[in-house]
Motif scaffolding. Structure first.
Motif, PDB file in Angstrom:
ATOM      1  N   ARG A   1       0.796  -1.230   0.000  1.00  0.00           N
ATOM      2  CA  ARG A   1       0.000   0.000   0.000  1.00  0.00           C
ATOM      3  C   ARG A   1       0.829   1.281   0.000  1.00  0.00           C
ATOM      4  O   ARG A   1       0.592   2.180  -0.807  1.00  0.00           O
ATOM      5  N   GLY A   2       1.803   1.404   0.872  1.00  0.00           N
ATOM      6  CA  GLY A   2       2.587   2.631   0.938  1.00  0.00           C
ATOM      7  C   GLY A   2       3.347   2.905  -0.339  1.00  0.00           C
ATOM      8  O   GLY A   2       3.368   4.039  -0.839  1.00  0.00           O
ATOM      9  N   GLU A   3       3.956   1.878  -0.888  1.00  0.00           N
ATOM     10  CA  GLU A   3       4.698   2.027  -2.137  1.00  0.00           C
ATOM     11  C   GLU A   3       3.746   2.265  -3.311  1.00  0.00           C
ATOM     12  O   GLU A   3       4.059   3.033  -4.211  1.00  0.00           O
ATOM     13  N   ARG A   4       2.603   1.610  -3.267  1.00  0.00           N
ATOM     14  CA  ARG A   4       1.620   1.830  -4.330  1.00  0.00           C
ATOM     15  C   ARG A   4       1.155   3.286  -4.357  1.00  0.00           C
ATOM     16  O   ARG A   4       1.050   3.900  -5.415  1.00  0.00           O
ATOM     17  N   ALA A   5       0.889   3.833  -3.192  1.00  0.00           N
ATOM     18  CA  ALA A   5       0.468   5.235  -3.135  1.00  0.00           C
ATOM     19  C   ALA A   5       1.566   6.171  -3.644  1.00  0.00           C
ATOM     20  O   ALA A   5       1.284   7.217  -4.233  1.00  0.00           O
ATOM     21  N   ARG A   6       2.797   5.769  -3.452  1.00  0.00           N
ATOM     22  CA  ARG A   6       3.928   6.608  -3.871  1.00  0.00           C
ATOM     23  C   ARG A   6       4.110   6.598  -5.384  1.00  0.00           C
ATOM     24  O   ARG A   6       4.481   7.626  -5.970  1.00  0.00           O
TER      25      ARG A   6
END
Length: 328
Positions: free
Chosen positions: A96-101
């Motif tokens: 999730r965090g990397e996807r949002a980035r």
């Protein structure tokens, strides 16, 4: 022309990422064709930029298939650039965090009413309703930051500027390279340049064919995987044949204007992508107050789709190479 088939065979289901544009094969094909047309030294500069990617280890080095000879510089570089072309779809499946980035869903397509420069005709198809008003797209100069980016055209404006500027931070420049490789392919896919609208069933649009069910899946997905179903070897052969039949000197002398590329895609979308049975079925379903039935695509339609898909990916690859040759 030497085509490195191992590069094309690699990574068809990387991270289980959903198909959202040309599938992995399509993006890798356009990247490989680009490699064939790069001027001396440009491929090496591209790979040097790519090595600055913040996820180069996880998404590139750790994903190299065993049959790729990493000691063969050309073969390895070609695989890396093919992986880069597909990477924006890989980003969809990151944690999730990397996807949002990194994931930017609205960068892959465009509203068909949006016009600018050479894109003088809408890409939307209207069934039983009047066309929507044109949307005047902002000039390239108005795209100053990522917050201004909301479709495939301005995403190319933005990422090409980042890539061409040596002062861009290394990680950001590498990510921009991936996006340029990917989006230049996407804008050559007709169903990324508009949608179909109707009075009832598709009041908000069919999302570029995603809402049209066929016996082979939704219409958008059928176009995305056109080359996969034909088979990799046959797809490569058909693209080479298409490139040889083109006037390459004329293509190489044209302005590198992605609004012109989109204009071409829209012409195919409105004239070819939606078979006549789609409009008839929509009008019948709306008149009778029922859901739309599944569309059967004819063999002639599928054959023409495969031919045009090969042609579009061949053009995408050549134009990507020209873009890099002139700007890097």
């Amino acid at each position: 022309m030497k085509i490195l088939l191992p590069m094309l065979l690699a990574g068809l289901t990387v991270f289980g990422a959903p198909v959202a544009a040309w599938d992995s094969v399509g993006h890798r094909v356009s990247a490989q064709i680009a490699v064939e047309y790069l001027e001396p030294g440009v491929r090496e500069r591209l790979v040097a930029i790519l090595r600055g990617h913040p996820r180069f280890v996880e998404d590139f080095l750790e994903q190299v298939p065993g049959f790729i000879d990493t000691g063969d510089e050309l073969e390895f570089d070609a695989w890396l650039l093919g992986q880069a072309a597909f990477w924006p779809d890989i980003a969809r499946g990151l944690p999730r965090g990397e996807r949002a980035r990194y994931h930017r869903g609205n960068w892959h397509y465009i509203d068909g009413a949006w016009l600018r420069d050479a894109a003088t005709a809408q890409g939307n198809v209207y069934v039983g309703i009047d066309p929507f008003p044109d949307i005047a797209g902002p000039a390239v100069e108005a795209i100053r930051g990522e917050s201004d980016v909301d479709n495939v055209v301005v995403a190319l404006d933005y990422n090409m500027r980042l890539l061409a500027d040596p002062a861009t931070e290394a990680g950001q420049r590498a990510v921009a390279l991936c996006w340029v490789l990917h989006l230049a392919g996407d804008i050559h896919q007709p169903l990324h340049t508009g949608s179909l609208f109707s009075a009832q069933l598709f009041e908000s649009g069919d999302a570029g064919g995603n809402g049209i069910d066929t016996s082979d899946g939704n219409l958008h997905a059928v176009w995305d995987r056109a080359l996969r179903e034909q088979g990799i070897l046959d797809s490569v052969d058909s693209i080479i044949d298409a490139m040889q039949s083109m006037d390459l000197n004329e293509i190489e002398s044209e302005p590198l204007d992605w609004t012109a590329w989109m204009h071409e895609s829209r012409a195919l979308m409105t004239s070819v992508a939606y078979p006549e049975t789609v409009e008839r079925e929509i009008l019948s379903a709306e008149r009778m107050g029922r859901d739309m039935r599944e569309i059967e695509l004819s063999e002639d339609y599928l054959a023409e789709m495969r031919r045009l898909s090969g042609q579009r990916l061949g053009l995408a690859g050549l134009r990507i190479a020209l873009l890099f040759n002139r700007n890097l």
